[in-house]
Scaffold this motif. Sequence first.
Motif, mmCIF file in Angstrom:
data_model
loop_
_atom_site.group_PDB
_atom_site.id
_atom_site.type_symbol
_atom_site.label_atom_id
_atom_site.label_comp_id
_atom_site.label_asym_id
_atom_site.label_seq_id
_atom_site.Cartn_x
_atom_site.Cartn_y
_atom_site.Cartn_z
ATOM 1 N N TYR A 52 39.349 38.713 40.552
ATOM 2 C CA TYR A 52 40.346 39.668 40.115
ATOM 3 C C TYR A 52 40.659 39.376 38.651
ATOM 4 C CZ TYR A 52 40.669 39.283 45.143
ATOM 5 O OH TYR A 52 40.344 39.206 46.475
ATOM 6 N N TYR A 53 40.895 40.444 37.881
ATOM 7 C CA TYR A 53 41.081 40.279 36.456
ATOM 8 C C TYR A 53 42.229 41.125 35.925
ATOM 9 C CZ TYR A 53 36.389 38.348 36.812
ATOM 10 O OH TYR A 53 35.296 37.587 37.152
ATOM 11 N N ALA A 54 42.848 40.614 34.877
ATOM 12 C CA ALA A 54 43.782 41.438 34.118
ATOM 13 C C ALA A 54 42.989 42.512 33.388
ATOM 14 C CB ALA A 54 44.547 40.576 33.122
ATOM 15 N N ASP A 55 43.599 43.652 33.187
ATOM 16 C CA ASP A 55 42.915 44.754 32.508
ATOM 17 C C ASP A 55 42.419 44.336 31.126
ATOM 18 O OD1 ASP A 55 45.121 47.387 33.759
ATOM 19 O OD2 ASP A 55 43.397 46.377 34.666
ATOM 20 N N PRO A 72 52.858 31.534 22.013
ATOM 21 C CA PRO A 72 54.251 31.208 21.647
ATOM 22 C C PRO A 72 55.141 32.443 21.646
ATOM 23 C CG PRO A 72 52.733 30.051 20.224
ATOM 24 C CD PRO A 72 51.893 31.000 21.046
ATOM 25 N N GLY A 73 56.280 32.313 22.285
ATOM 26 C CA GLY A 73 57.239 33.407 22.306
ATOM 27 C C GLY A 73 57.001 34.444 23.382
ATOM 28 N N LYS A 74 55.957 34.239 24.175
ATOM 29 C CA LYS A 74 55.639 35.211 25.226
ATOM 30 C C LYS A 74 55.639 34.545 26.589
ATOM 31 C CE LYS A 74 52.879 38.470 22.522
ATOM 32 N NZ LYS A 74 51.588 39.220 22.467
ATOM 33 N N GLU A 75 55.791 35.358 27.606
ATOM 34 C CA GLU A 75 55.706 34.870 28.971
ATOM 35 C C GLU A 75 54.253 34.508 29.293
ATOM 36 O OE1 GLU A 75 59.641 35.027 29.964
ATOM 37 O OE2 GLU A 75 58.068 34.581 31.430
ATOM 38 N N ARG A 76 54.095 33.588 30.205
ATOM 39 C CA ARG A 76 52.753 33.276 30.678
ATOM 40 C C ARG A 76 52.209 34.491 31.408
ATOM 41 N NH1 ARG A 76 51.872 27.577 31.684
ATOM 42 N NH2 ARG A 76 54.085 27.519 32.248
ATOM 43 N N GLU A 77 50.963 34.881 31.125
ATOM 44 C CA GLU A 77 50.403 36.081 31.750
ATOM 45 C C GLU A 77 49.152 35.756 32.551
ATOM 46 O OE1 GLU A 77 48.900 39.081 29.117
ATOM 47 O OE2 GLU A 77 47.788 37.664 27.885
ATOM 48 N N PHE A 78 48.974 36.527 33.588
ATOM 49 C CA PHE A 78 47.817 36.376 34.466
ATOM 50 C C PHE A 78 46.547 36.790 33.730
ATOM 51 C CE2 PHE A 78 45.248 36.395 38.165
ATOM 52 C CZ PHE A 78 44.489 37.557 38.134
ATOM 53 N N VAL A 79 45.469 36.037 33.955
ATOM 54 C CA VAL A 79 44.171 36.358 33.365
ATOM 55 C C VAL A 79 43.147 36.715 34.434
ATOM 56 C CG1 VAL A 79 42.248 35.483 31.969
ATOM 57 C CG2 VAL A 79 44.604 34.864 31.378
ATOM 58 N N ALA A 80 42.936 35.803 35.386
ATOM 59 C CA ALA A 80 41.905 36.029 36.390
ATOM 60 C C ALA A 80 42.148 35.113 37.581
ATOM 61 C CB ALA A 80 40.517 35.770 35.812
ATOM 62 N N ALA A 81 41.615 35.515 38.738
ATOM 63 C CA ALA A 81 41.723 34.713 39.944
ATOM 64 C C ALA A 81 40.447 34.845 40.757
ATOM 65 C CB ALA A 81 42.929 35.135 40.774
#
Length: 124
Positions: free
Chosen positions: A59-62, A41-50
């Motif tokens: 591929y992964y987020a740090d 809540p209150g944050k942008e959607r962020e990439f996790v993995a692909a």
Amino acid sequence: QVQLVESGGGLVQAGGSLRLSCAASGRFVSTEAMGWFRRTPGKEREFVAAVSASGQSSYYADSVEGRFTISRDTAKNTAYLQMDSLKPEDTAAYYCAVPIYYDGGQYYTDLDQWGQGTQVTVSS
């Protein structure tokens, strides 16, 4: 049109594990990279993995590298996210996405119809 159904979320203690699943259907799904984003809540959607279309590259987020593992069953067009050593900061709604692109150091999607997502809550 792509249809996505996520499952596998839940409540777990810090240090625990969960496995998310995403069943995808629609044209060209089998030829596209799939992956996961998360949102709090209150944050942008962020990439996790692909994971690539073939399932051979990931591929992964740090923030999750070394703790999360993404995989793909190409016959079923299903992606999985094995989440180990979970932390309270991993608490979020997790959404599957396809296709996923990489450009300018960022992973993104042009998906216009997201699934319902699955909630992951990690208690401390």
